[in-house]
Design a protein around this motif. Sequence first.
Motif, PDB file in Angstrom:
ATOM      1  N   LEU A 102      61.636 -21.901  71.693  1.00 28.82           N
ATOM      2  CA  LEU A 102      61.266 -22.328  70.146  1.00 28.82           C
ATOM      3  C   LEU A 102      60.031 -21.469  69.808  1.00 28.82           C
ATOM      4  CD1 LEU A 102      62.334 -26.091  70.497  1.00 28.82           C
ATOM      5  CD2 LEU A 102      63.278 -24.412  69.288  1.00 28.82           C
ATOM      6  N   VAL A 103      59.048 -21.547  70.618  1.00 27.13           N
ATOM      7  CA  VAL A 103      57.725 -20.556  70.024  1.00 27.13           C
ATOM      8  C   VAL A 103      57.972 -19.182  69.986  1.00 27.13           C
ATOM      9  CG1 VAL A 103      55.463 -20.121  70.963  1.00 27.13           C
ATOM     10  CG2 VAL A 103      56.311 -22.605  71.293  1.00 27.13           C
ATOM     11  N   ALA A 104      58.709 -18.672  70.859  1.00 25.16           N
ATOM     12  CA  ALA A 104      58.828 -17.369  70.826  1.00 25.16           C
ATOM     13  C   ALA A 104      59.875 -16.980  69.586  1.00 25.16           C
ATOM     14  CB  ALA A 104      59.941 -16.781  72.002  1.00 25.16           C
ATOM     15  N   THR A 105      61.022 -18.106  69.161  1.00 24.14           N
ATOM     16  CA  THR A 105      61.598 -17.830  68.213  1.00 24.14           C
ATOM     17  C   THR A 105      60.654 -17.911  66.683  1.00 24.14           C
ATOM     18  OG1 THR A 105      63.446 -18.666  69.253  1.00 24.14           O
ATOM     19  CG2 THR A 105      63.573 -18.585  66.812  1.00 24.14           C
ATOM     20  N   ALA A 106      59.818 -18.888  66.829  1.00 17.97           N
ATOM     21  CA  ALA A 106      58.960 -19.155  65.653  1.00 17.97           C
ATOM     22  C   ALA A 106      58.057 -18.190  65.186  1.00 17.97           C
ATOM     23  CB  ALA A 106      58.090 -20.369  65.856  1.00 17.97           C
ATOM     24  N   CYS A 107      57.674 -17.385  66.455  1.00 22.70           N
ATOM     25  CA  CYS A 107      56.655 -16.231  66.194  1.00 22.70           C
ATOM     26  C   CYS A 107      57.531 -14.803  65.869  1.00 22.70           C
ATOM     27  CB  CYS A 107      55.752 -16.110  67.725  1.00 22.70           C
ATOM     28  SG  CYS A 107      54.805 -17.398  68.039  1.00 22.70           S
ATOM     29  N   THR A 108      58.973 -14.786  66.012  1.00 24.29           N
ATOM     30  CA  THR A 108      59.512 -13.560  65.927  1.00 24.29           C
ATOM     31  C   THR A 108      59.957 -13.431  64.406  1.00 24.29           C
ATOM     32  OG1 THR A 108      60.384 -13.715  68.087  1.00 24.29           O
ATOM     33  CG2 THR A 108      61.589 -12.328  66.410  1.00 24.29           C
ATOM     34  N   PRO A 109      59.542 -12.584  63.737  1.00 24.61           N
ATOM     35  CA  PRO A 109      59.645 -12.447  62.029  1.00 24.61           C
ATOM     36  C   PRO A 109      61.256 -12.264  61.980  1.00 24.61           C
ATOM     37  CG  PRO A 109      58.813 -10.363  62.787  1.00 24.61           C
ATOM     38  CD  PRO A 109      58.629 -11.470  64.179  1.00 24.61           C
ATOM     39  N   ALA A 110      61.868 -12.893  60.898  1.00 21.63           N
ATOM     40  CA  ALA A 110      63.173 -12.390  60.603  1.00 21.63           C
ATOM     41  C   ALA A 110      63.276 -10.968  60.078  1.00 21.63           C
ATOM     42  CB  ALA A 110      63.911 -13.359  59.403  1.00 21.63           C
ATOM     43  N   PRO A 111      64.175 -10.249  60.747  1.00 22.77           N
ATOM     44  CA  PRO A 111      64.646  -8.876  60.355  1.00 22.77           C
ATOM     45  C   PRO A 111      64.867  -8.472  58.855  1.00 22.77           C
ATOM     46  CG  PRO A 111      66.402  -9.598  61.532  1.00 22.77           C
ATOM     47  CD  PRO A 111      65.266 -10.716  61.920  1.00 22.77           C
ATOM     48  N   ILE A 112      64.350  -7.240  58.498  1.00 21.88           N
ATOM     49  CA  ILE A 112      64.730  -6.918  57.120  1.00 21.88           C
ATOM     50  C   ILE A 112      66.374  -6.527  56.869  1.00 21.88           C
ATOM     51  CG2 ILE A 112      64.513  -5.305  55.449  1.00 21.88           C
ATOM     52  CD1 ILE A 112      61.339  -5.215  56.530  1.00 21.88           C
ATOM     53  N   VAL A 113      66.952  -7.128  56.221  1.00 22.64           N
ATOM     54  CA  VAL A 113      68.281  -6.934  56.074  1.00 22.64           C
ATOM     55  C   VAL A 113      68.658  -5.744  54.806  1.00 22.64           C
ATOM     56  CG1 VAL A 113      69.296  -8.866  57.428  1.00 22.64           C
ATOM     57  CG2 VAL A 113      68.931  -9.121  55.060  1.00 22.64           C
ATOM     58  N   ASN A 114      69.880  -5.489  54.443  1.00 26.02           N
ATOM     59  CA  ASN A 114      70.280  -4.651  53.450  1.00 26.02           C
ATOM     60  C   ASN A 114      70.297  -5.716  52.349  1.00 26.02           C
ATOM     61  OD1 ASN A 114      70.536  -2.133  53.837  1.00 26.02           O
ATOM     62  ND2 ASN A 114      72.621  -2.104  53.097  1.00 26.02           N
ATOM     63  N   ILE A 115      69.876  -5.344  51.258  1.00 32.54           N
ATOM     64  CA  ILE A 115      70.109  -5.934  49.735  1.00 32.54           C
ATOM     65  C   ILE A 115      71.510  -5.557  49.322  1.00 32.54           C
ATOM     66  CG2 ILE A 115      69.104  -6.282  47.575  1.00 32.54           C
ATOM     67  CD1 ILE A 115      66.461  -5.763  48.759  1.00 32.54           C
ATOM     68  N   ALA A 122      56.986   0.995  51.659  1.00 35.18           N
ATOM     69  CA  ALA A 122      57.905   1.700  51.329  1.00 35.18           C
ATOM     70  C   ALA A 122      59.288   1.851  52.309  1.00 35.18           C
ATOM     71  CB  ALA A 122      57.540   3.231  51.021  1.00 35.18           C
ATOM     72  N   ALA A 123      58.720   2.121  53.685  1.00 34.36           N
ATOM     73  CA  ALA A 123      59.742   1.962  54.731  1.00 34.36           C
ATOM     74  C   ALA A 123      60.589   0.714  54.809  1.00 34.36           C
ATOM     75  CB  ALA A 123      58.848   2.241  56.012  1.00 34.36           C
ATOM     76  N   ALA A 124      59.921  -0.447  54.705  1.00 31.98           N
ATOM     77  CA  ALA A 124      60.664  -1.694  54.901  1.00 31.98           C
ATOM     78  C   ALA A 124      61.823  -1.788  53.601  1.00 31.98           C
ATOM     79  CB  ALA A 124      59.638  -2.835  54.503  1.00 31.98           C
ATOM     80  N   LEU A 167      57.148  -0.808  62.186  1.00 34.49           N
ATOM     81  CA  LEU A 167      58.239  -2.027  61.605  1.00 34.49           C
ATOM     82  C   LEU A 167      59.176  -2.311  62.763  1.00 34.49           C
ATOM     83  CD1 LEU A 167      58.658  -0.704  58.051  1.00 34.49           C
ATOM     84  CD2 LEU A 167      57.735  -2.804  58.680  1.00 34.49           C
ATOM     85  N   ILE A 168      59.478  -1.273  63.518  1.00 37.13           N
ATOM     86  CA  ILE A 168      60.508  -1.403  64.707  1.00 37.13           C
ATOM     87  C   ILE A 168      59.747  -2.215  65.633  1.00 37.13           C
ATOM     88  CG2 ILE A 168      61.475  -0.197  66.650  1.00 37.13           C
ATOM     89  CD1 ILE A 168      62.010   2.066  64.722  1.00 37.13           C
ATOM     90  N   GLN A 169      58.297  -1.901  66.136  1.00 33.00           N
ATOM     91  CA  GLN A 169      57.662  -2.570  66.982  1.00 33.00           C
ATOM     92  C   GLN A 169      57.612  -4.288  66.821  1.00 33.00           C
ATOM     93  OE1 GLN A 169      53.505  -1.303  67.759  1.00 33.00           O
ATOM     94  NE2 GLN A 169      54.553   0.753  68.680  1.00 33.00           N
ATOM     95  N   LYS A 170      57.630  -4.537  65.352  1.00 35.62           N
ATOM     96  CA  LYS A 170      57.352  -5.753  65.018  1.00 35.62           C
ATOM     97  C   LYS A 170      58.724  -6.501  65.009  1.00 35.62           C
ATOM     98  CE  LYS A 170      54.373  -7.590  64.709  1.00 35.62           C
ATOM     99  NZ  LYS A 170      53.383  -7.714  66.156  1.00 35.62           N
ATOM    100  N   GLY A 171      59.812  -5.942  64.710  1.00 36.37           N
ATOM    101  CA  GLY A 171      61.117  -6.455  64.920  1.00 36.37           C
ATOM    102  C   GLY A 171      61.709  -6.488  63.368  1.00 36.37           C
ATOM    103  N   LEU A 172      61.006  -6.069  62.426  1.00 39.69           N
ATOM    104  CA  LEU A 172      61.337  -6.002  61.018  1.00 39.69           C
ATOM    105  C   LEU A 172      62.538  -5.127  60.669  1.00 39.69           C
ATOM    106  CD1 LEU A 172      58.134  -6.528  59.494  1.00 39.69           C
ATOM    107  CD2 LEU A 172      59.957  -8.285  59.336  1.00 39.69           C
ATOM    108  N   VAL A 173      62.403  -4.064  61.517  1.00 36.88           N
ATOM    109  CA  VAL A 173      63.662  -2.998  61.340  1.00 36.88           C
ATOM    110  C   VAL A 173      64.196  -2.423  62.683  1.00 36.88           C
ATOM    111  CG1 VAL A 173      63.929  -0.548  60.632  1.00 36.88           C
ATOM    112  CG2 VAL A 173      62.437  -2.044  59.188  1.00 36.88           C
ATOM    113  N   LYS A 174      65.310  -2.405  62.869  1.00 31.90           N
ATOM    114  CA  LYS A 174      66.191  -1.920  63.934  1.00 31.90           C
ATOM    115  C   LYS A 174      65.822  -0.454  64.086  1.00 31.90           C
ATOM    116  CE  LYS A 174      69.874  -5.471  63.724  1.00 31.90           C
ATOM    117  NZ  LYS A 174      71.421  -5.460  63.633  1.00 31.90           N
ATOM    118  N   ALA A 175      65.857  -0.072  65.349  1.00 33.81           N
ATOM    119  CA  ALA A 175      65.363   1.531  65.893  1.00 33.81           C
ATOM    120  C   ALA A 175      66.364   2.414  64.927  1.00 33.81           C
ATOM    121  CB  ALA A 175      65.516   1.598  67.220  1.00 33.81           C
TER     122      ALA A 175
END
Length: 324
Positions: free
Chosen positions: A15-28, A64-66, A314-322
């Motif tokens: 639960l702690v790990a999930t709470a600390c993991t940001p939701a990835p950026i998805v297509n608009i 811009a990359a996000a 952004l990839i390191q932070k889990g916001l964007v997939k590789a």
Amino acid sequence: MRQKSVVALGLAVLLVATACTPAPIVNIPSASSSLGAVPLVVGIPQVPDGTVPSEGKLLANVYAAALNAAGVDASVAKNPFKNGELVSGLESGSFDIVPVFSRLALSETVPEGSKSPDAAEMTPGEVLAALKKSLPEDVLQLDASKVDEHENIVVTAVTAEKHQLKTMADAAKICDQLAMGGTAGFKMTAPGLSELALDYGCVPKTYESLLPSLNPNSDSIFWALLQDKVQLAVIPSSSPAIVDNSLVVLNDSKQLFSVQTVVPLVAAKKVDGDVQTVLNKVSAVLTIEELGDLNRLSQDRHYGDVAEVAKAWLIQKGLVKASS
């Protein structure tokens, strides 16, 4: 009981790990259907004196990359915009988004001839509130990042040990025996040498005007410190040199240096709610430590340019997939 405890502990860690993991950026969804839409332009802000010069460009490229990862066509302005042009640039359409440093941005929103609020006496939260209130109707202030940028006076671990230095008050006792390095701005403008003398009674033996750069050259504040050409150095909190070289930050009990918070401003008519959500996701993850990591990545020869650095972060932070 032992097995249940282990399971409970595992769930708690998850639960702690999930709470600390940001939701990835998805297509608009709306972005993919906007064929022929004019790309959004992210402005490069001028950074405060003493800050690593490339930070404005790094921040602009991250946002811009996000957006590009979300399917929004976004580019970065070619050149930095000077302080005084950030809000007006949004209004005129020179750019559509710009991450600003809060106190610098506030200083340009006060109408000419009116009394400027004393931002130096305001808390970071008060500065953000005052900035939001002062913006024109067609400019929006989004969620602030956790970047609390400010300058520090630092010494090497060797100098700290030799003179038993932990605070600015400690340094003041032997300040006249120490050479100091910082920007030319610190020598001439507030907060600078005059405030250092007024608040702490610290007047260095000599002062060297140097560059706030991480590059190994003779004109760098950082390298002058490591080579003991100066013993006191003014280095920003986002510089990875502090952690990487175990530099000692002297406690500034009198709060000589004010905090600058990084916060995105956007043109309301150009940046819709979905795009704002993406920008806010980035700001939620961006801390002073992460800005330090961005600066560190920018020095890594593995990456070709700041756009690659931004995407790698952004990839390191889990916001964007590789594969994005």
